[in-house]
Design an enzyme around this catalytic site. Sequence first.
Site, PDB file in Angstrom:
ATOM      1  CB  ALA A  20      -0.950  -0.016   1.196  1.00  0.00           C
ATOM      2  CD  GLN A  40       4.028   2.298  -6.373  1.00  0.00           C
ATOM      3  OE1 GLN A  40       4.796   3.237  -6.427  1.00  0.00           O
ATOM      4  NE2 GLN A  40       4.076   1.273  -7.214  1.00  0.00           N
ATOM      5  CB  CYS A  90       5.785  -6.420   5.329  1.00  0.00           C
ATOM      6  SG  CYS A  90       5.053  -8.041   5.103  1.00  0.00           S
ATOM      7  CG  ASP A  91       9.009  -9.973   0.091  1.00  0.00           C
ATOM      8  OD1 ASP A  91       7.936 -10.388  -0.392  1.00  0.00           O
ATOM      9  OD2 ASP A  91      10.114 -10.151  -0.445  1.00  0.00           O
ATOM     10  CB  SER A 120      -7.467  -8.561 -11.757  1.00  0.00           C
ATOM     11  OG  SER A 120      -7.443  -8.047 -13.062  1.00  0.00           O
ATOM     12  CE1 TYR A 156      -1.702  -8.787 -12.119  1.00  0.00           C
ATOM     13  CE2 TYR A 156      -3.593  -8.901 -13.590  1.00  0.00           C
ATOM     14  CZ  TYR A 156      -2.950  -8.339 -12.507  1.00  0.00           C
ATOM     15  OH  TYR A 156      -3.565  -7.334 -11.788  1.00  0.00           O
TER      16      TYR A 156
HETATM   17  N1  LIG Z   1      -3.838  -1.187 -11.696  1.00  0.00           N
HETATM   18  C1  LIG Z   1      -4.701  -2.006 -12.261  1.00  0.00           C
HETATM   19  O1  LIG Z   1      -5.172  -1.801 -13.378  1.00  0.00           O
HETATM   20  C2  LIG Z   1      -5.152  -3.240 -11.502  1.00  0.00           C
HETATM   21  C3  LIG Z   1      -6.290  -3.898 -11.983  1.00  0.00           C
HETATM   22  C4  LIG Z   1      -6.733  -5.030 -11.302  1.00  0.00           C
HETATM   23  C5  LIG Z   1      -6.076  -5.477 -10.188  1.00  0.00           C
HETATM   24  N2  LIG Z   1      -4.961  -4.817  -9.769  1.00  0.00           N
HETATM   25  C6  LIG Z   1      -4.296  -5.347  -8.578  1.00  0.00           C
HETATM   26  O2  LIG Z   1      -4.239  -4.331  -7.594  1.00  0.00           O
HETATM   27  C7  LIG Z   1      -3.155  -4.598  -6.718  1.00  0.00           C
HETATM   28  C8  LIG Z   1      -2.325  -3.320  -6.563  1.00  0.00           C
HETATM   29  O3  LIG Z   1      -1.739  -3.009  -7.802  1.00  0.00           O
HETATM   30  P1  LIG Z   1      -1.480  -1.523  -8.314  1.00  0.00           P
HETATM   31  O4  LIG Z   1      -2.105  -1.404  -9.633  1.00  0.00           O
HETATM   32  O5  LIG Z   1      -1.803  -0.556  -7.266  1.00  0.00           O
HETATM   33  O6  LIG Z   1       0.098  -1.601  -8.591  1.00  0.00           O
HETATM   34  P2  LIG Z   1       1.329  -0.798  -7.980  1.00  0.00           P
HETATM   35  O7  LIG Z   1       2.515  -1.351  -8.655  1.00  0.00           O
HETATM   36  O8  LIG Z   1       1.082   0.674  -8.032  1.00  0.00           O
HETATM   37  O9  LIG Z   1       1.310  -1.216  -6.423  1.00  0.00           O
HETATM   38  C9  LIG Z   1       1.665  -2.489  -5.993  1.00  0.00           C
HETATM   39  C10 LIG Z   1       2.426  -2.360  -4.684  1.00  0.00           C
HETATM   40  O10 LIG Z   1       2.769  -3.674  -4.242  1.00  0.00           O
HETATM   41  C11 LIG Z   1       4.095  -3.619  -3.728  1.00  0.00           C
HETATM   42  N3  LIG Z   1       4.718  -4.948  -3.768  1.00  0.00           N
HETATM   43  C12 LIG Z   1       5.263  -5.583  -4.831  1.00  0.00           C
HETATM   44  N4  LIG Z   1       5.802  -6.746  -4.433  1.00  0.00           N
HETATM   45  C13 LIG Z   1       5.587  -6.854  -3.106  1.00  0.00           C
HETATM   46  C14 LIG Z   1       5.920  -7.820  -2.134  1.00  0.00           C
HETATM   47  N5  LIG Z   1       6.609  -8.930  -2.455  1.00  0.00           N
HETATM   48  N6  LIG Z   1       5.531  -7.611  -0.859  1.00  0.00           N
HETATM   49  C15 LIG Z   1       4.874  -6.484  -0.506  1.00  0.00           C
HETATM   50  N7  LIG Z   1       4.542  -5.518  -1.380  1.00  0.00           N
HETATM   51  C16 LIG Z   1       4.896  -5.707  -2.672  1.00  0.00           C
HETATM   52  C17 LIG Z   1       4.818  -2.623  -4.612  1.00  0.00           C
HETATM   53  O11 LIG Z   1       5.995  -2.119  -4.000  1.00  0.00           O
HETATM   54  C18 LIG Z   1       3.746  -1.575  -4.821  1.00  0.00           C
HETATM   55  O12 LIG Z   1       3.806  -0.556  -3.841  1.00  0.00           O
HETATM   56  C19 LIG Z   1      -2.375  -5.758  -7.326  1.00  0.00           C
HETATM   57  O13 LIG Z   1      -2.786  -6.961  -6.694  1.00  0.00           O
HETATM   58  C20 LIG Z   1      -2.848  -5.758  -8.763  1.00  0.00           C
HETATM   59  O14 LIG Z   1      -2.732  -7.016  -9.374  1.00  0.00           O
HETATM   60  C21 LIG Z   1      -4.484  -3.708 -10.392  1.00  0.00           C
END
Ligand SMILES: NC(=O)c1ccc[n+]([C@@H]2O[C@H](COP(=O)([O-])OP(=O)(O)OC[C@H]3O[C@@H](n4cnc5c(N)ncnc54)[C@H](O)[C@@H]3O)[C@@H](O)[C@H]2O)c1
Length: 253
Positions: free
Chosen positions: A13, A15, A63-64, A140, A153
């Site tokens: 969270a 970003q 946290c990973d 998604s 994905y």
């Molecule tokens: N953006 C879209 O269009 C969209 C659509 C459907 C679903 N999603 C899902 O929403 C969720 C958030 O994605 P987003 O679009 O905000 O992307 P984003 O890349 O902006 O944010 C993802 C965040 O996850 C963090 N992250 C990555 N690997 C990690 C790990 N091992 N442990 C902890 N944190 C980790 C990243 O540092 C980043 O801050 C994801 O599950 C993504 O699949 C996104």
Amino acid sequence: MKVSGKIALVTGAAQGLGKAFAATLLENGAKVLFSDVNSEKGQETLKEFEKRFGQDNVVFVKCDVTSQADMEAVFQQVRDRFGGLDIMCNNAGIGGESREMWEKTVDINVKGMIRGTYLAMDVMRQDKGGRGGVIVNVASMAGINPNPFGPVYCATKFAIVGFSRSWALNPECSGNGIRINMLCPAFADTALVADIDNTTVGSPTAAKEFIDKIGIMTPEYVAEGFLDLVQDETKNGAVLKMGKSFGKVYHEY
Ligand SMILES: NC(=O)c1ccc[n+]([C@@H]2O[C@H](COP(=O)([O-])OP(=O)(O)OC[C@H]3O[C@@H](n4cnc5c(N)ncnc54)[C@H](O)[C@@H]3O)[C@@H](O)[C@H]2O)c1
């Protein structure tokens, strides 16, 4: 569920969508621990949240989600700092289809989500002293429909929907006051989508061209759907599909 006064944990969270989900919980009076593997971005977001919502209401922890030890430490911190957990959002997720990346995509999107769900269930279950709660797993529209640009994905997001719907039907959850819902957005304007040409398969620009045609949502708009899944206590096992499709906005269960 009244969000005010509740305690929430959102992964990934720093970003994007996770940040928007954490912000909407804070706006509605929850205390939020948000985590991310990116500590620099996390600290930056923490400063912003502290200014907007007050230092006592928000905590960031690096946290990973692929690390059991990291995740256990985060759950310990949410209990130590705020005294429990009512709302869990397994949001951390990536795209990555290459021969080098696909296993990491599975590890984060599937195993990270299962790990977070089980740790949340352990805290929330009423038969072990918890007070129930809600878990929102971020899938998604690629968890509902095939995705020609991202087969791995897509498989991970189908896994999230299958796992979450299954637990939602299991009396171990419902009998312990735990709801599990799924959020299924189409494209939203985040770093994941900005980088999509590097994380998908096929023609390098096909995914972007497709998005340009159908449209994209703001993270704040997706956060409205997330809040529905948290607040509406009639919803368990609910799958909320949100997106833009050729100019038409949809928000449907
Ligand atoms: N953006 C879209 O269009 C969209 C659509 C459907 C679903 N999603 C899902 O929403 C969720 C958030 O994605 P987003 O679009 O905000 O992307 P984003 O890349 O902006 O944010 C993802 C965040 O996850 C963090 N992250 C990555 N690997 C990690 C790990 N091992 N442990 C902890 N944190 C980790 C990243 O540092 C980043 O801050 C994801 O599950 C993504 O699949 C996104």
